[in-house]
Write a protein that holds these residues in place. Structure first.
Motif, mmCIF file in Angstrom:
data_model
loop_
_atom_site.group_PDB
_atom_site.id
_atom_site.type_symbol
_atom_site.label_atom_id
_atom_site.label_comp_id
_atom_site.label_asym_id
_atom_site.label_seq_id
_atom_site.Cartn_x
_atom_site.Cartn_y
_atom_site.Cartn_z
ATOM 1 N N UNK B 104 9.033 7.523 -4.781
ATOM 2 C CA UNK B 104 7.749 6.817 -4.669
ATOM 3 C C UNK B 104 7.446 6.217 -6.033
ATOM 4 N N UNK B 105 7.315 4.923 -6.095
ATOM 5 C CA UNK B 105 7.021 4.264 -7.374
ATOM 6 C C UNK B 105 5.736 3.457 -7.273
ATOM 7 N N UNK B 106 4.626 4.056 -7.670
ATOM 8 C CA UNK B 106 3.374 3.295 -7.617
ATOM 9 C C UNK B 106 3.340 2.224 -8.701
ATOM 10 N N UNK B 107 2.926 1.056 -8.322
ATOM 11 C CA UNK B 107 2.840 -0.041 -9.294
ATOM 12 C C UNK B 107 1.512 0.003 -10.035
ATOM 13 N N UNK B 108 1.405 -0.831 -11.026
ATOM 14 C CA UNK B 108 0.150 -0.913 -11.789
ATOM 15 C C UNK B 108 -0.890 -1.617 -10.918
ATOM 16 N N UNK B 109 -2.099 -1.057 -10.844
ATOM 17 C CA UNK B 109 -3.123 -1.696 -10.011
ATOM 18 C C UNK B 109 -3.430 -3.127 -10.467
ATOM 19 N N UNK B 110 -3.559 -3.990 -9.504
ATOM 20 C CA UNK B 110 -3.884 -5.388 -9.791
ATOM 21 C C UNK B 110 -5.240 -5.690 -9.175
ATOM 22 N N UNK B 111 -6.143 -6.166 -10.004
ATOM 23 C CA UNK B 111 -7.494 -6.475 -9.505
ATOM 24 C C UNK B 111 -7.468 -7.755 -8.688
ATOM 25 N N UNK B 112 -8.141 -7.704 -7.545
ATOM 26 C CA UNK B 112 -8.213 -8.864 -6.665
ATOM 27 C C UNK B 112 -9.064 -9.956 -7.325
ATOM 28 N N UNK B 113 -8.835 -11.189 -6.876
ATOM 29 C CA UNK B 113 -9.593 -12.318 -7.435
ATOM 30 C C UNK B 113 -11.097 -12.167 -7.193
ATOM 31 N N UNK B 114 -11.450 -11.495 -6.092
ATOM 32 C CA UNK B 114 -12.873 -11.300 -5.789
ATOM 33 C C UNK B 114 -13.494 -10.211 -6.669
ATOM 34 N N UNK B 115 -12.658 -9.514 -7.434
ATOM 35 C CA UNK B 115 -13.106 -8.437 -8.343
ATOM 36 C C UNK B 115 -13.871 -7.343 -7.606
ATOM 37 N N UNK B 116 -13.474 -7.085 -6.353
ATOM 38 C CA UNK B 116 -14.125 -6.010 -5.598
ATOM 39 C C UNK B 116 -13.183 -4.829 -5.370
ATOM 40 N N UNK B 117 -11.900 -5.056 -5.554
ATOM 41 C CA UNK B 117 -10.948 -3.962 -5.356
ATOM 42 C C UNK B 117 -9.661 -4.237 -6.139
ATOM 43 N N UNK B 118 -8.864 -3.193 -6.270
ATOM 44 C CA UNK B 118 -7.551 -3.336 -6.908
ATOM 45 C C UNK B 118 -6.479 -2.892 -5.922
ATOM 46 N N UNK B 119 -5.334 -3.491 -6.028
ATOM 47 C CA UNK B 119 -4.221 -3.161 -5.137
ATOM 48 C C UNK B 119 -3.111 -2.481 -5.924
ATOM 49 N N UNK B 120 -2.650 -1.358 -5.376
ATOM 50 C CA UNK B 120 -1.506 -0.665 -5.980
ATOM 51 C C UNK B 120 -0.286 -0.965 -5.110
ATOM 52 N N UNK B 121 0.457 -1.974 -5.499
ATOM 53 C CA UNK B 121 1.686 -2.265 -4.767
ATOM 54 C C UNK B 121 2.710 -1.206 -5.133
ATOM 55 N N UNK B 122 3.211 -0.480 -4.127
ATOM 56 C CA UNK B 122 4.089 0.652 -4.426
ATOM 57 C C UNK B 122 5.377 0.551 -3.624
ATOM 58 N N UNK B 123 6.408 1.114 -4.186
ATOM 59 C CA UNK B 123 7.677 1.168 -3.473
ATOM 60 C C UNK B 123 7.947 2.589 -3.002
ATOM 61 N N UNK B 124 8.366 2.712 -1.763
ATOM 62 C CA UNK B 124 8.698 4.032 -1.217
ATOM 63 C C UNK B 124 10.088 3.931 -0.599
ATOM 64 N N UNK B 125 10.921 4.901 -0.885
ATOM 65 C CA UNK B 125 12.244 4.954 -0.262
ATOM 66 C C UNK B 125 12.388 6.322 0.394
ATOM 67 N N UNK B 126 12.694 6.328 1.666
ATOM 68 C CA UNK B 126 12.894 7.594 2.371
ATOM 69 C C UNK B 126 14.174 7.513 3.199
ATOM 70 N N UNK B 127 14.743 8.641 3.463
ATOM 71 C CA UNK B 127 15.925 8.679 4.330
ATOM 72 C C UNK B 127 15.653 9.629 5.484
ATOM 73 N N UNK B 128 16.297 9.354 6.585
ATOM 74 C CA UNK B 128 16.109 10.194 7.752
ATOM 75 C C UNK B 128 16.676 9.516 8.979
#
Lengths: 210, 228
Positions: B104-128
């Motif tokens: 699980x690799x959480x990315x750095x939060x990026x603030x939205x242009x509306x400045x109301x929230x931030x997005x944490x784009x993250x990568x997840x790798x699972x096997x099964x």
């Protein structure tokens, strides 16, 4: 018997003038009395109106106070609306990939298997859910998915494409390549893909619209 | 008394009547008219206030439900990035789905242009297995924390010789959200947002949630079904 006024004519004329003057003055007084009555009626009306006005103003002040006390609830509702709108914006055009996997497992022919599957969503283009007339149309594409796989005979690939299109919100099934692994085996490796329309979005991806 | 006496009396009477009317009666009449107008305005204002009060009383009655909804959304989009909580939720999802939680690799939060929230784009790798991964995705999509899977890539994980036959590896790009508009390394610590929470005068506090992780059960079919 005839009455005879023995007063001199000048005196009689003076008497008549005095009577007329008195009558005119009386008329003036009468009008003044009428004005007085009207004035008192108006005063009564004014008093009544003022009393009603005071009552309503007192009631308004009470209402205003109650409204001020309840104002936090209005703020709470506004906060809720803002949060709902934020949530709708975040989930706009969301595709349920678990549902996609389930659908793929349902429609894949028995004589084929996939070696890889890749899907991605198109970033929303600023449409705001809830605003009139801005909901994503069912024909706008919200994502895409590509598959690589192996199939027995080309008929299997054709059947695969047909069944892909039967899923709601899945459009434009296509095959980039289908190549027989070796001569006369009838085993083909293929690459294909599909696009998603807004119909493939989850309920929350459509802003809660059923 | 001369002959002009009645005329003079008439003129004097007229002047007095006119003066009385202009100086006394008409102002009073005007006052009455103004008072009536004020009364109508006040009554109209009263009606407006009554309506406003009714709306607020309805809002008061709906406050517990609204508060619950806000709390729920607050859990989905918390006021801080809350990575520890996110890690725990993802670990639980992986355990319940019987997949190997690979990375699980959480990315750095990026603030939205509306400045109301931030997005944490993250990568997840699972096997099964295929259906374990499907279960993982379903649980991820119905996580208490809002998660939006933006891309997915699925391929075979190993071969028979490596002991991974039948295992698939799934790489996901997932967006998590926070209302903290200054989150991540180098940001201001704690929640940073424009709107202050609403403090209610009479609403009873909502019951605190059980600390044990709970995965919501699926309440709706997440996808379109073939032929639907």
């Amino acid at each position: 018997m005839t009455s005879v006024n023995l007063l001199p004519p000048e005196l009689r004329e003076q008497q008549a003038i005095r009577r007329q003057t008195a009558l005119v003055a009386l008329g003036g007084v009468a009008v003044l009395v009428l004005l007085g009555v009207f004035y008192f009626l108006q005063t009564g009306q004014l008093s009544s109106a003022q009393s009603d006005l005071d009552q309503v103003r007192t009631s308004n002040a009470t209402l205003q106070q109650q409204i001020s006390e309840l104002q936090p609830y209005a703020d709470l509702q506004q906060q809720l609306e803002a949060k709902k709108q934020l949530k709708d914006t975040l989930f706009l055009n969301e595709v349920s990939w678990s549902g996609v996997l389930l659908d793929v497992s349902r429609v894949i022919p028995d004589t084929a298997y996939l070696t890889s599957l890749t899907g991605s969503m198109t970033a929303p283009t600023g449409a705001v859910i809830g605003a009139t007339g801005t909901s994503a149309g069912s024909t706008s594409l919200i994502g895409t998915m590509t598959f690589s796989g192996v199939a027995k005979q080309t008929e299997t690939i054709a059947s695969w494409l047909t069944t892909l299109e039967e899923i709601k919100g899945w459009v434009n099934p296509w095959v980039n390549s289908a190549q027989e692994q070796s001569a006369d085996t009838g085993i083909y490796t293929f690459d294909s893909g599909i696009d998603f329309t807004a119909d493939a979005a989850t309920v929350r991806g459509r802003g809660g619209a059923k | 008394m001369n002959r002009r006496g009645p005329l003079i009396a008439a003129v004097v009477s007229g002047v007095i009547v006119l003066l009385a009317a202009v100086l006394i009666v008409l102002p009073k009449k005007s006052e009455v008219g103004k008072a009536h107008d004020d009364l109508l305005t006040a009554q109209s204002e009263e009606a407006t206030l009554q309506t406003q009060l009714k709306v607020l009383q309805d809002a008061q009655a709906a406050a517990p439900v609204a508060q619950k909804q806000i709390d729920k959304i607050q859990k989905q989009i918390p006021s801080t990035a809350d990575l520890p909580g996110l890690f725990r939720q993802l670990r639980d999802v992986a355990n319940l789905s019987a997949v190997d939680f690979f990375s699980f690799s959480p990315g750095t939060p990026v603030t939205d242009a509306s400045a109301t929230f931030s997005t944490l784009g993250s990568g997840i790798v699972v096997t099964g297995s295929y259906f374990s991964l499907e279960e993982f995705l379903h649980r991820l999509e119905t996580l208490r924390r809002a998660a939006k899977v933006t891309s997915i890539s699925l391929a075979a994980s190993g071969t028979e010789t490596t002991g991974g036959a039948g295992q698939l590896q799934m790489q996901l790009q997932v967006e998590f959200f926070t209302t903290d508009t200054s989150a991540g390394p180098g940001s201001l610590p704690g929640p940073t947002q424009g709107t202050a929470p609403v403090i209610l005068p009479t609403v009873s506090p909502t019951p605190t949630e059980s600390p044990s992780p709970e995965i919501p059960s699926p309440t709706e079919s997440p996808s379109a079904t073939p032929g639907a």
